[in-house]
Design an enzyme around this catalytic site. Sequence first.
Site, PDB file in Angstrom:
ATOM      1  N   GLU A 118       0.961  -1.217   0.082  1.00  0.00           N
ATOM      2  CA  GLU A 118       0.192  -0.008  -0.010  1.00  0.00           C
ATOM      3  C   GLU A 118       0.924   1.264   0.052  1.00  0.00           C
ATOM      4  OE1 GLU A 118      -2.556   1.575  -0.483  1.00  0.00           O
ATOM      5  OE2 GLU A 118      -4.301   1.048   0.685  1.00  0.00           O
ATOM      6  N   ASP A 119       0.219   2.405  -0.584  1.00  0.00           N
ATOM      7  CA  ASP A 119       1.003   3.485  -0.480  1.00  0.00           C
ATOM      8  C   ASP A 119       0.742   4.256   0.888  1.00  0.00           C
ATOM      9  OD1 ASP A 119      -1.783   4.002  -0.598  1.00  0.00           O
ATOM     10  OD2 ASP A 119      -1.601   5.581  -2.085  1.00  0.00           O
ATOM     11  N   ASP A 122      -4.576   4.797   6.468  1.00  0.00           N
ATOM     12  CA  ASP A 122      -5.042   5.858   7.164  1.00  0.00           C
ATOM     13  C   ASP A 122      -5.766   5.406   8.244  1.00  0.00           C
ATOM     14  OD1 ASP A 122      -6.251   8.402   8.101  1.00  0.00           O
ATOM     15  OD2 ASP A 122      -6.996   8.955   5.756  1.00  0.00           O
ATOM     16  N   PHE A 171      -3.176  15.360   5.281  1.00  0.00           N
ATOM     17  CA  PHE A 171      -3.254  15.039   3.907  1.00  0.00           C
ATOM     18  C   PHE A 171      -1.941  15.272   2.986  1.00  0.00           C
ATOM     19  CE2 PHE A 171      -4.602  15.617  -0.617  1.00  0.00           C
ATOM     20  CZ  PHE A 171      -5.302  14.071  -0.682  1.00  0.00           C
ATOM     21  N   ARG A 184       0.411  12.529  -8.482  1.00  0.00           N
ATOM     22  CA  ARG A 184       1.148  11.044  -8.247  1.00  0.00           C
ATOM     23  C   ARG A 184       2.524  11.047  -8.774  1.00  0.00           C
ATOM     24  NH1 ARG A 184      -3.119   7.780  -6.816  1.00  0.00           N
ATOM     25  NH2 ARG A 184      -5.008   8.040  -8.054  1.00  0.00           N
TER      26      ARG A 184
HETATM   27  P1  IMP Z   1      -7.805   4.044   4.512  1.00  0.00           P
HETATM   28  O1  IMP Z   1      -8.863   3.070   3.948  1.00  0.00           O
HETATM   29  O2  IMP Z   1      -8.563   5.050   5.502  1.00  0.00           O
HETATM   30  O3  IMP Z   1      -6.824   3.441   5.142  1.00  0.00           O
HETATM   31  O4  IMP Z   1      -7.311   4.983   3.520  1.00  0.00           O
HETATM   32  C1  IMP Z   1      -6.280   4.174   2.585  1.00  0.00           C
HETATM   33  C2  IMP Z   1      -6.510   4.867   1.281  1.00  0.00           C
HETATM   34  O5  IMP Z   1      -6.644   6.272   1.162  1.00  0.00           O
HETATM   35  C3  IMP Z   1      -4.966   5.002   0.705  1.00  0.00           C
HETATM   36  O6  IMP Z   1      -4.880   3.867  -0.200  1.00  0.00           O
HETATM   37  C4  IMP Z   1      -5.052   6.381  -0.009  1.00  0.00           C
HETATM   38  O7  IMP Z   1      -5.408   5.755  -1.450  1.00  0.00           O
HETATM   39  C5  IMP Z   1      -6.045   7.054   0.446  1.00  0.00           C
HETATM   40  N1  IMP Z   1      -5.341   8.115   1.315  1.00  0.00           N
HETATM   41  C6  IMP Z   1      -5.469   7.941   2.844  1.00  0.00           C
HETATM   42  N2  IMP Z   1      -4.406   9.214   3.192  1.00  0.00           N
HETATM   43  C7  IMP Z   1      -4.156   9.817   2.035  1.00  0.00           C
HETATM   44  C8  IMP Z   1      -3.381  11.094   1.739  1.00  0.00           C
HETATM   45  O8  IMP Z   1      -3.117  11.775   2.831  1.00  0.00           O
HETATM   46  N3  IMP Z   1      -3.273  11.466   0.367  1.00  0.00           N
HETATM   47  C9  IMP Z   1      -3.723  10.844  -0.401  1.00  0.00           C
HETATM   48  N4  IMP Z   1      -4.440   9.745  -0.422  1.00  0.00           N
HETATM   49  C10 IMP Z   1      -4.723   9.109   1.069  1.00  0.00           C
HETATM   50 MG    MG Z   2      -4.052   3.350  -1.808  1.00  0.00          MG
END
Ligand code: IMP
Ligand code: MG
Length: 194
Positions: A118-119, A122, A171, A184
């Site tokens: 994963e990148d 969150d 963010f 990106r």
């Molecule tokens: P989660 O499901 O809340 O853990 O969010 C994960 C996904 O949300 C990541 O794979 C990202 O694609 C996107 N994401 C979360 N935080 C950021 C951010 O700060 N910038 C851009 N994309 C984010």
């Molecule tokens: Mg992602």
Amino acid sequence: MLEIKNRIQASIALGEDKILIGTDTFIPLIKEEEIQQRTRELGKQISIDYASKTPVFIGVLNGAFLFLSDLIKNVTIDCEVDFFKLSSYGDGKITSGRVKMLKELSCNVSGRNILIVEDIVDSGLSMKFIEELIAPHKPASMKIASLLVKPNSLKYNVKIDYIGFKIPSKFVIGYGLDYAQKYRNLKSIYVLSE
Ligand code: IMP
Ligand code: MG
């Protein structure tokens, strides 16, 4: 793993290259060289941990494509690559709270050593969604690697085995991470400054 603390004030103080997007200002958080250095370390560790195995790296599109490609260039054992495509953010700066599957896996994960790449983690919702999708197919093992983690945002109980950097709950864009699908292609990671 590196913890990114007090970077935001430092970056403002240094007056480093800002990126202005509409009324938002983004400032450098993690430089290209640091990302590359950390990716080398993670690739080395993964090569040791999976020695004599052939793991399947499963990248989560779109965000993880740059991290996955740099990571596997630093992996010295045999491996395979596949991708999921998920969407949770839409075009905004906060998660929609729902995960949609936009592209399914094409490989058979049963009996395989799976490393999800994963990148950023969150809330952990996407990771939970992926774990629940893969687990019933009985992989030999399943681990998670994420370049970034926002520890203070985690709401779901997910164990992230390989973490590049822990960052504040702000963010970020760049190095695969988008804002409304753009930015990106930035080589470094930038954070929204308030
Ligand atoms: P989660 O499901 O809340 O853990 O969010 C994960 C996904 O949300 C990541 O794979 C990202 O694609 C996107 N994401 C979360 N935080 C950021 C951010 O700060 N910038 C851009 N994309 C984010
Ligand atoms: Mg992602």
